[in-house]
Enzyme design. Sequence first.
Site, PDB file in Angstrom:
ATOM      1  N   ASP A 264      15.461  -1.614 -10.907  1.00  0.00           N
ATOM      2  CA  ASP A 264      14.926  -0.591 -10.011  1.00  0.00           C
ATOM      3  C   ASP A 264      13.474  -0.370 -10.348  1.00  0.00           C
ATOM      4  OD1 ASP A 264      15.663   0.889 -12.610  1.00  0.00           O
ATOM      5  OD2 ASP A 264      14.417   2.334 -11.542  1.00  0.00           O
ATOM      6  N   CYS A 302       6.983 -12.950   6.400  1.00  0.00           N
ATOM      7  CA  CYS A 302       7.791 -11.725   6.351  1.00  0.00           C
ATOM      8  C   CYS A 302       8.232 -11.288   7.748  1.00  0.00           C
ATOM      9  CB  CYS A 302       6.982 -10.613   5.682  1.00  0.00           C
ATOM     10  SG  CYS A 302       7.900  -9.078   5.510  1.00  0.00           S
TER      11      CYS A 302
END
Length: 373
Positions: A264, A302
Amino acid sequence: MNWFTLSTTDGDARAGVLHTAHGDVPTPAFMPVGTKGSVKAVAPDELRALGVTILLGNAYHLHFRPGEEVVAELGGLHSFMSWDGPILTDSGGFQVFSLRDTLLGTDDDGVTFRSVYDGRAERFTPELAARIQELLGSDVAMCLDICPPAGVPRAELEQAVRRTTLWARRQRDLPRAPGQLRFAITQGGLDPELRRRSSEELAALDFDGYAVGGLSVGEHRPPMFEATTHAAVLLPEDKPRYFMGIGDPEGVIEVIARGIDMFDCVLPTRTARTGSALTWEGRLNLRNARFARDARPLDEDCACPACTSFTRAYIRHLVNQQEILGLRLLSLHNLRFLIDLVAAARHAIERGAFASWRTDALDRLARPTVELT
Ligand SMILES: [Zn+2]
């Protein structure tokens, strides 16, 4: 219940599935941070569309604002924030020990500190950490640990290891939310002997998963990765391994290579709010004048909402004018970039091609940006 399936290994890198009460999480998995019950500026349906499979919530912040009792009354954290997928909550230990100025004292029973919200003296114990996370109703709860910053004397590290085990032993058997998994956190900093001690003591307590804590706290990267190699192999092979606090593209690739399954970091969204984009050309600072007439998307490869509809020139304009949309688009892009990167790593592991994928990916990320003048 078998809550973790290790499906493929390639070198030390692993691909698997974490099964939680709110769904399956293919690993390796990046967990965006929803500090206060929100991934800043991004709505849950947008996270889902980006391919996010699990979120992280902070027990420290949710305990003080709005309070776990309030969240529980409103149906738990999933219902409160309208995210029905898996959630991991941290214990608050990292916040308490990283805000060194607010620490008042640590003893074998718990830790006393001043709340960042109102300066009042507060106390965290393993019992409270378990209770907060039980009421929040997360899918994975973390043990309260002691996370010293880099460079503290060995005696302080040793004390942290001892108390972290002591607290984990107390927290292990306390009540938990239905289906909630509980992970312990190993400490020991860069010290191999202390890391071994911490890992062995916690492994003997048979938790559902294990985190490598106490790294990425200000040390240099080569020794940090070396310590990660050492720390990961000390953990049970059949349980998930979580590296706390890494989220830059290179760092993520390096911890996956060392057998880490989950990680994370606030980096993708924090970087976005400073006006920067993560791309295969490295990090782009959109405030830079060189993007003023740049008609390309942030990243050619992307498929995020920013890259499919907007130019670098437009996003630069939004960022420089402090338009909220600019920061939102950069947040969506950076999260998608990292999610796609981790998915590509997983596919490479499944194909048995992780080593060459890693070399190519690191090479691409390090390549100097070639800009049209
Ligand atoms: Zn994008």
